[in-house]
Write an enzyme that holds these catalytic residues in place. Structure first.
Site, short mmCIF file in Angstrom:
data_model
loop_
_atom_site.label_atom_id
_atom_site.label_comp_id
_atom_site.label_asym_id
_atom_site.label_seq_id
_atom_site.Cartn_x
_atom_site.Cartn_y
_atom_site.Cartn_z
N GLY A 42 28.34 12.52 13.80
CA GLY A 42 28.04 13.95 13.68
C GLY A 42 28.72 14.57 12.47
N SER A 44 27.33 15.24 9.70
CA SER A 44 26.38 15.98 8.85
C SER A 44 26.60 17.49 8.90
CB SER A 44 24.94 15.65 9.26
OG SER A 44 24.79 15.72 10.67
N ARG A 45 27.14 17.98 10.02
CA ARG A 45 27.22 19.44 10.18
C ARG A 45 28.49 19.84 10.92
NH1 ARG A 45 23.33 21.32 13.56
NH2 ARG A 45 22.45 19.34 14.23
N ASP A 70 21.55 7.15 16.13
CA ASP A 70 21.66 7.96 17.34
C ASP A 70 22.81 7.35 18.13
OD1 ASP A 70 21.49 8.96 19.92
OD2 ASP A 70 19.31 9.02 19.93
N VAL A 71 23.89 8.12 18.30
CA VAL A 71 25.10 7.55 18.91
C VAL A 71 24.92 7.21 20.39
CG1 VAL A 71 26.78 8.55 17.30
CG2 VAL A 71 26.12 9.84 19.36
N SER A 103 36.12 19.34 24.45
CA SER A 103 35.90 20.79 24.47
C SER A 103 36.79 21.37 25.55
CB SER A 103 34.44 21.10 24.81
OG SER A 103 34.31 22.48 25.11
N TYR A 135 27.44 19.83 30.51
CA TYR A 135 28.26 19.76 29.29
C TYR A 135 29.74 19.63 29.67
CZ TYR A 135 30.24 21.16 24.75
OH TYR A 135 30.94 21.21 23.56
N LYS A 149 32.32 16.49 28.85
CA LYS A 149 33.55 16.62 28.06
C LYS A 149 34.78 16.23 28.89
CE LYS A 149 31.68 17.83 24.15
NZ LYS A 149 31.75 16.93 22.98
N ILE A 193 33.84 27.73 18.23
CA ILE A 193 33.96 27.46 16.79
C ILE A 193 32.65 27.82 16.09
CG2 ILE A 193 34.57 25.69 15.06
CD1 ILE A 193 36.77 26.32 17.26
N1 LIG Z 1 31.12 24.66 18.10
C1 LIG Z 1 31.82 24.84 19.20
O1 LIG Z 1 32.08 26.00 19.63
C2 LIG Z 1 32.37 23.66 19.95
C3 LIG Z 1 33.31 23.91 20.96
C4 LIG Z 1 33.84 22.85 21.68
C5 LIG Z 1 33.46 21.56 21.39
N2 LIG Z 1 32.55 21.33 20.39
C6 LIG Z 1 32.20 19.95 20.15
O2 LIG Z 1 32.43 19.61 18.80
C7 LIG Z 1 31.51 18.61 18.37
C8 LIG Z 1 30.83 19.08 17.11
O3 LIG Z 1 30.12 20.27 17.41
P1 LIG Z 1 29.59 21.25 16.27
O4 LIG Z 1 29.86 22.62 16.74
O5 LIG Z 1 30.05 20.78 14.95
O6 LIG Z 1 28.02 20.99 16.46
P2 LIG Z 1 26.79 21.13 15.45
O7 LIG Z 1 27.13 22.01 14.30
O8 LIG Z 1 25.64 21.47 16.32
O9 LIG Z 1 26.63 19.63 14.92
C9 LIG Z 1 26.30 18.61 15.80
C10 LIG Z 1 26.43 17.29 15.09
O10 LIG Z 1 26.18 16.25 16.04
C11 LIG Z 1 25.19 15.38 15.52
N3 LIG Z 1 24.43 14.76 16.62
C12 LIG Z 1 23.86 15.35 17.69
N4 LIG Z 1 23.27 14.42 18.47
C13 LIG Z 1 23.49 13.22 17.89
C14 LIG Z 1 23.15 11.89 18.20
N5 LIG Z 1 22.44 11.58 19.29
N6 LIG Z 1 23.54 10.89 17.37
C15 LIG Z 1 24.28 11.17 16.25
N7 LIG Z 1 24.62 12.43 15.89
C16 LIG Z 1 24.24 13.43 16.69
C17 LIG Z 1 24.32 16.26 14.64
O11 LIG Z 1 23.58 15.44 13.74
P3 LIG Z 1 22.24 15.97 12.96
O12 LIG Z 1 22.74 16.85 11.86
O13 LIG Z 1 21.55 14.75 12.49
O14 LIG Z 1 21.45 16.73 13.99
C18 LIG Z 1 25.40 17.12 13.97
O15 LIG Z 1 26.03 16.42 12.94
C19 LIG Z 1 30.56 18.38 19.55
O16 LIG Z 1 30.97 17.25 20.26
C20 LIG Z 1 30.73 19.64 20.38
O17 LIG Z 1 30.43 19.40 21.74
C21 LIG Z 1 32.02 22.34 19.67
#
Ligand SMILES: NC(=O)c1ccc[n+]([C@@H]2O[C@H](COP(=O)([O-])OP(=O)(O)OC[C@H]3O[C@@H](n4cnc5c(N)ncnc54)[C@H](OP(=O)(O)O)[C@@H]3O)[C@@H](O)[C@H]2O)c1
Length: 250
Positions: free
Chosen positions: A14, A16-17, A65-66, A144, A157, A161, A189
């Protein structure tokens, strides 16, 4: 002066973003070669790679795809054959679906478990033996705060986690002392993941946060950096909460 992660190869799922991208940028800045994993969004992964190269770092994108064992295995082989053994792993790939108990289906449950739990399990399992043989591995799994406190409208979810946190805790004992593995549990975040959050809900969550704002991906990568670094040399099996203080509230 030698950079902290010079000579190390990192894999960030993940990457990429969002949080994963910030982690990639941070690790590359500290000298690691970074494999930027993505699944669908190749242009976002290329953007991460470009940002790293523009700051003088080394990175490459790798699709998998992980949640798919064959794809994870092939990603690991591809990275290690081209760039050497992976020493640092960060599992940031994840998805969220906000469903009440009335709308949560088995299909949605399965999808979340596969990406968030299998997607943590598979890269760790694919890399741990090599790390053990070489006597060195540092892993951070992004969980999370949803895994630590009830989320009535986010049952699947939260369960996924909590599963990640339990997995890391057990792995830490099984893989010590050569491998250190920890979790980061972020709060709210500012990434695309929260872009679909209901504005009223978002406001309420921020108001319930002692540091009343969303966190940044950079604030998360700072903690990941610490957990991967030798400053955390006696830390394993832990879940580090970075949520502006919200998890401590009733
Ligand atoms: N943002 C928050 O508030 C928050 C809070 C708590 C925990 N988290 C956790 O932090 C982590 C990152 O979240 P984020 O906010 O950065 O999310 P995000 O901006 O939506 O990015 C999600 C990332 O996961 C990748 N992804 C999704 N499904 C995948 C799969 N099957 N195989 C490989 N890659 C996959 C996406 O790849 P593509 O670009 O190819 O789609 C992208 O790089 C996650 O585990 C999330 O649960 C986030």
């Amino acid at each position: 002066m030698e950079k902290e992660f010079e000579g190390k190869t990192a894999l960030v799922t993940g990457g990429s973003r969002g949080i994963g991208r910030a982690v990639c940028l941070d690790l590359a800045q500290s000298g690691a070669k970074v494999a930027v994993n993505f699944t669908l969004n190749a242009s976002a992964a290329e953007k991460t790679v470009e940002m790293i190269r523009n700051q003088g770092g080394e990175a490459f994108a790798v699709r998998a795809d992980v949640s798919r064992p064959v794809e994870v295995q092939s990603m690991v082989s591809q990275v290690e054959e081209t760039h050497g053994p992976v020493n640092l792993l960060v599992t940031s790939a994840g998805i969220v679906r906000r469903e009440s108990h009335e709308t949560l289906t088995y299909e949605i449950w399965k999808e979340i478990m596969e990406v968030n739990m299998d997607g943590t399990f598979l890269p760790v399992m694919a890399l741990k033996d090599g790390m053990l043989e070489r006597g060195f591995g540092r892993i951070v799994c992004i969980a999370s705060i949803a895994g630590l406190r009830p989320r009535p409208n986010n049952i699947a979810y939260s369960a996924s986690k909590a599963g990640v946190i339990g997995f890391v805790r057990s792995c830490s004992e099984a893989l010590a002392p050569k491998i250190r593995i920890n979790c980061l549990a972020p709060g709210l975040i500012e990434t695309e993941m929260i872009s679909t959050l209901d504005p009223e809900k978002r406001k309420a969550m921020i108001q319930a946060t002692p540091i009343p704002r969303t966190g940044t991906p950079k604030e998360m990568s700072n903690v990941v950096h610490f957990l991967l670094s030798e400053k955390a040399s006696f830390v394993t099996g832990q879940t580090y909460v970075a949520d502006g203080g919200r998890v401590t509230l009733p």
